[in-house]
Design a protein around this motif. Structure first.
Motif, mmCIF file in Angstrom:
data_model
loop_
_atom_site.group_PDB
_atom_site.id
_atom_site.type_symbol
_atom_site.label_atom_id
_atom_site.label_comp_id
_atom_site.label_asym_id
_atom_site.label_seq_id
_atom_site.Cartn_x
_atom_site.Cartn_y
_atom_site.Cartn_z
ATOM 1 N N LEU A 344 31.784 51.425 47.050
ATOM 2 C CA LEU A 344 32.299 51.304 45.689
ATOM 3 C C LEU A 344 33.732 51.827 45.610
ATOM 4 C CD1 LEU A 344 31.743 50.520 42.783
ATOM 5 C CD2 LEU A 344 30.680 52.747 42.434
ATOM 6 N N ILE A 345 34.012 52.921 46.298
ATOM 7 C CA ILE A 345 35.373 53.472 46.329
ATOM 8 C C ILE A 345 36.332 52.465 46.961
ATOM 9 C CG2 ILE A 345 36.829 55.267 47.371
ATOM 10 C CD1 ILE A 345 34.451 57.175 47.098
ATOM 11 N N ILE A 346 35.902 51.812 48.034
ATOM 12 C CA ILE A 346 36.739 50.808 48.700
ATOM 13 C C ILE A 346 37.058 49.668 47.743
ATOM 14 C CG2 ILE A 346 36.704 49.020 50.495
ATOM 15 C CD1 ILE A 346 35.098 51.114 52.193
ATOM 16 N N PHE A 347 36.052 49.212 46.986
ATOM 17 C CA PHE A 347 36.285 48.152 46.005
ATOM 18 C C PHE A 347 37.311 48.584 44.961
ATOM 19 C CE2 PHE A 347 35.084 46.930 41.617
ATOM 20 C CZ PHE A 347 35.555 45.630 41.642
ATOM 21 N N ILE A 348 37.173 49.793 44.438
ATOM 22 C CA ILE A 348 38.098 50.286 43.415
ATOM 23 C C ILE A 348 39.509 50.404 43.983
ATOM 24 C CG2 ILE A 348 38.674 52.251 41.944
ATOM 25 C CD1 ILE A 348 36.375 50.605 40.885
ATOM 26 N N ASN A 349 39.630 50.918 45.203
ATOM 27 C CA ASN A 349 40.962 51.037 45.824
ATOM 28 C C ASN A 349 41.608 49.669 46.019
ATOM 29 O OD1 ASN A 349 40.788 53.818 45.947
ATOM 30 N ND2 ASN A 349 40.025 53.860 48.042
ATOM 31 N N ASP A 350 40.813 48.697 46.460
ATOM 32 C CA ASP A 350 41.330 47.343 46.657
ATOM 33 C C ASP A 350 41.760 46.738 45.321
ATOM 34 O OD1 ASP A 350 41.859 45.003 48.290
ATOM 35 O OD2 ASP A 350 40.098 44.101 47.371
ATOM 36 N N LEU A 351 40.965 46.999 44.282
ATOM 37 C CA LEU A 351 41.291 46.514 42.943
ATOM 38 C C LEU A 351 42.603 47.128 42.450
ATOM 39 C CD1 LEU A 351 39.972 44.785 40.614
ATOM 40 C CD2 LEU A 351 39.146 46.952 39.703
ATOM 41 N N LEU A 355 46.804 46.253 40.806
ATOM 42 C CA LEU A 355 47.131 46.633 39.424
ATOM 43 C C LEU A 355 48.426 47.429 39.437
ATOM 44 C CD1 LEU A 355 43.598 47.630 38.067
ATOM 45 C CD2 LEU A 355 44.916 45.566 37.555
ATOM 46 N N GLU A 356 49.476 46.762 39.875
ATOM 47 C CA GLU A 356 50.756 47.436 40.089
ATOM 48 C C GLU A 356 51.840 46.768 39.246
ATOM 49 O OE1 GLU A 356 53.986 48.149 43.718
ATOM 50 O OE2 GLU A 356 51.993 47.342 44.144
ATOM 51 N N TYR A 357 52.592 47.600 38.523
ATOM 52 C CA TYR A 357 53.730 47.088 37.755
ATOM 53 C C TYR A 357 54.920 46.963 38.703
ATOM 54 C CZ TYR A 357 51.114 47.623 33.469
ATOM 55 O OH TYR A 357 50.174 47.498 32.489
ATOM 56 N N ASN A 368 44.078 38.486 38.097
ATOM 57 C CA ASN A 368 42.751 38.411 38.714
ATOM 58 C C ASN A 368 42.128 39.797 38.836
ATOM 59 O OD1 ASN A 368 40.659 36.800 40.022
ATOM 60 N ND2 ASN A 368 41.260 37.840 41.904
ATOM 61 N N ALA A 369 42.962 40.806 39.110
ATOM 62 C CA ALA A 369 42.449 42.180 39.185
ATOM 63 C C ALA A 369 41.982 42.660 37.820
ATOM 64 C CB ALA A 369 43.531 43.111 39.732
ATOM 65 N N ILE A 370 42.707 42.307 36.751
ATOM 66 C CA ILE A 370 42.274 42.646 35.390
ATOM 67 C C ILE A 370 40.938 41.969 35.081
ATOM 68 C CG2 ILE A 370 42.792 42.325 32.936
ATOM 69 C CD1 ILE A 370 44.459 44.511 34.034
ATOM 70 N N LYS A 371 40.787 40.721 35.514
ATOM 71 C CA LYS A 371 39.530 39.999 35.319
ATOM 72 C C LYS A 371 38.380 40.718 36.029
ATOM 73 C CE LYS A 371 37.484 35.398 36.037
ATOM 74 N NZ LYS A 371 36.424 35.710 37.017
ATOM 75 N N LYS A 372 38.613 41.106 37.301
ATOM 76 C CA LYS A 372 37.557 41.785 38.063
ATOM 77 C C LYS A 372 37.253 43.161 37.488
ATOM 78 C CE LYS A 372 38.112 39.474 42.526
ATOM 79 N NZ LYS A 372 38.387 39.660 43.979
ATOM 80 N N LEU A 373 38.275 43.850 36.983
ATOM 81 C CA LEU A 373 38.054 45.150 36.353
ATOM 82 C C LEU A 373 37.153 45.003 35.133
ATOM 83 C CD1 LEU A 373 38.641 48.188 36.076
ATOM 84 C CD2 LEU A 373 40.718 47.581 34.804
ATOM 85 N N GLY A 374 37.412 43.973 34.320
ATOM 86 C CA GLY A 374 36.565 43.728 33.156
ATOM 87 C C GLY A 374 35.120 43.452 33.550
ATOM 88 N N GLU A 375 34.937 42.636 34.597
ATOM 89 C CA GLU A 375 33.579 42.344 35.081
ATOM 90 C C GLU A 375 32.886 43.616 35.550
ATOM 91 O OE1 GLU A 375 34.474 39.541 38.095
ATOM 92 O OE2 GLU A 375 34.550 37.804 36.731
ATOM 93 N N TYR A 376 33.625 44.435 36.292
ATOM 94 C CA TYR A 376 33.052 45.681 36.813
ATOM 95 C C TYR A 376 32.608 46.603 35.681
ATOM 96 C CZ TYR A 376 32.910 50.391 38.720
ATOM 97 O OH TYR A 376 32.532 51.667 39.029
ATOM 98 N N LEU A 377 33.382 46.652 34.599
ATOM 99 C CA LEU A 377 33.057 47.528 33.467
ATOM 100 C C LEU A 377 31.965 46.951 32.565
ATOM 101 C CD1 LEU A 377 36.661 48.696 32.502
ATOM 102 C CD2 LEU A 377 34.923 49.989 33.736
ATOM 103 N N GLY A 378 31.484 45.754 32.914
ATOM 104 C CA GLY A 378 30.360 45.192 32.178
ATOM 105 C C GLY A 378 30.736 44.214 31.083
ATOM 106 N N PHE A 379 32.015 43.913 30.933
ATOM 107 C CA PHE A 379 32.436 42.932 29.942
ATOM 108 C C PHE A 379 32.232 41.514 30.474
ATOM 109 C CE2 PHE A 379 35.153 46.632 28.964
ATOM 110 C CZ PHE A 379 34.931 46.763 27.601
#
Length: 437
Positions: A344-351, A355-357, A368-379
């Motif tokens: 899970l930590i590896i997934f978060i680090n990859d995500l 997510l870099e400005y 795409n990272a914002i999309k995956k973050l939303g999915e991960y948070l249950g949205f």
């Protein structure tokens, strides 16, 4: 099953074992052992190879590959050698390679395979091909029953793939057993710090490299029990689908609509739900020259089932999505996809790496990272602007709140008036589709 077929392989995923063992530590470990053993690193692209070459590794590629590989066995000078995007067709037997590293997820080069990766994310067929590439790579350095090798897996994208429970079933029972052993190598000592963990990894590597009696006895037992303890994904329906797909294409050349309908309906009836959209798009393609109206209707169904597929002419999306399941349960199911906490930590680090400005990061990776973050948070999480040419860059739908997100990761200094107006337009889009909610 016996070791006379498989040889002896110790597969290590150090970052899955301890989250603080980063890629740089693993590279240092490889160069340390290269004084005694040849280390061969398989990377997916030249960008990945540059990190190793800058540390002193030698690149093996092009016309000189075969002669360079042959030198590995004859030379007295050991070292680290990098091979780019070759996961089959090379022979690293015996002393040619005692430590094999796969750094990063193997990539595919053909247009068809790249399209499948983009449009069939998490498809069993696509993931099985990825698992096959990894397994082929692992097989490069164990070429006989008397051969032995330490195999090290690294790179967040690769570790993210093998850390998901559903993907582990795509490997052969032997590889599953070796992966499981490597990641649980010291499960009886769960509180080891980083330094002690590295020392423990070295001890395990030496056991394999020296082929001690204890290691050989244990590995033989591990392999002999693999087929009893681990199951492989059943691919029978994929073979049936492939045969039906071939017949459907053949029916197109005969202009036989009835046969196309028969074969494609059979494919869809046995397909995994994640692949339904892909096969409806194939159905639409096959009928396009024979029945354009029916083809257009099928492409609408394909787009509704998989928003990343081709957009039909005059496509109207009445509502972007519906919230079907409570957010907390979706969040829990996302967590349960992973085998270990370190996965899970590896997934978060990859995500987070996407997510870099920065003007150097492709905005599509950020979205795409914002999309995956939303999915991960249950949205329920989609990208309306990309998928439907209408609405915000990203949209999250939850139990009590919805999020309209405009991604401006490349605008690191100022947000322009035009960009600000995009949010105003997205709010109007939201009110149009969700005014009754």
């Amino acid at each position: 099953v016996s070791t006379s077929i498989y040889g002896e392989r110790l597969i290590l995923s150090p970052k899955r074992y301890h989250a603080q063992i980063d890629d740089e530590i693993i590279r240092e470990l490889c160069f340390e052992y290269s004084a005694q053993y040849n280390v061969v690193v398989l990377v997916p692209n030249y960008e990945k190879s540059a990190v190793w070459i800058n540390k002193g590794a030698k690149l093996i590629n092009g016309d000189s590959m075969n002669s360079s590989l042959n030198e590995l066995q004859s030379t007295q000078r050991k070292g680290v050698y990098v091979v780019v995007n070759r996961y089959d067709g090379i022979d690293l037997i015996d002393d040619k390679c005692r430590i094999l590293v796969i750094d990063g997820m193997p990539t595919k080069e053909t247009l068809k395979e790249n399209m499948e990766m983009q449009y069939r994310e998490n498809s069993t067929l696509v993931n099985s091909k990825r698992a096959q590439s990894i397994e082929q790579g692992l097989g490069r350095a164990v070429r006989s029953g008397t051969d032995r090798c330490v195999s090290i897996l690294m790179g967040d994208d690769l570790l993210y793939f093998i850390g998901q429970k559903n993907n582990q079933k795509l490997f052969s029972p032997v590889i599953q057993a070796q992966l499981e052993f490597g990641v649980n190598l010291f499960k009886d000592e769960p509180n080891l710090n980083k330094e002690k963990s590295i020392e423990s990894l070295k001890e395990a590597m030496i056991e394999c490299l020296l082929a001690t009696n204890d290691w050989r006895t244990f590995h033989k037992q591990l392999i002999n029990n693999a087929s009893k303890e681990y199951q492989i994904e059943k691919f029978d329906y994929l073979i049936e689908q492939a045969e039906l797909e071939s017949k459907a294409v053949g029916a197109l050349f005969k202009n036989d609509i009835q046969l196309i309908n028969e074969y494609m309906n059979k494919i869809i009836s046995i397909s995994n739900s994640k692949d339904d959209g892909w096969y409806y798009q194939l159905y639409a393609m096959l009928l396009y020259s024979l029945d354009k109206t029916r083809s257009a209707d099928l492409q609408i169904i394909a787009k509704e089932k998989n928003s990343s597929l081709l957009k039909p002419i005059n496509f109207i999306k009445s509502k972007a999505l519906k919230q079907l399941n409570p957010q907390i349960y979706k969040f829990k199911s996302e967590i349960l996809r992973y085998d270990k906490g370190t996965d899970l930590i590896i997934f978060i680090n990859d995500l987070c790496s996407n997510l870099e400005y920065s003007t150097n990061l492709d905005y599509r990776k950020f979205e795409n990272a914002i999309k995956k973050l939303g999915e991960y948070l249950g949205f329920e999480s989609i990208t309306p602007d990309k998928d439907f040419n209408d609405g915000p860059d990203n949209f999250w739908r939850g139990d009590t709140h919805d999020f309209i997100i405009e991604c401006k990761n490349n605008s690191i200094n100022d947000i322009s008036r035009d960009e600000a107006n995009q949010m105003t337009a997205s709010i109007r889009w939201y009110k149009e589709y969700y005014k009754n909610d």
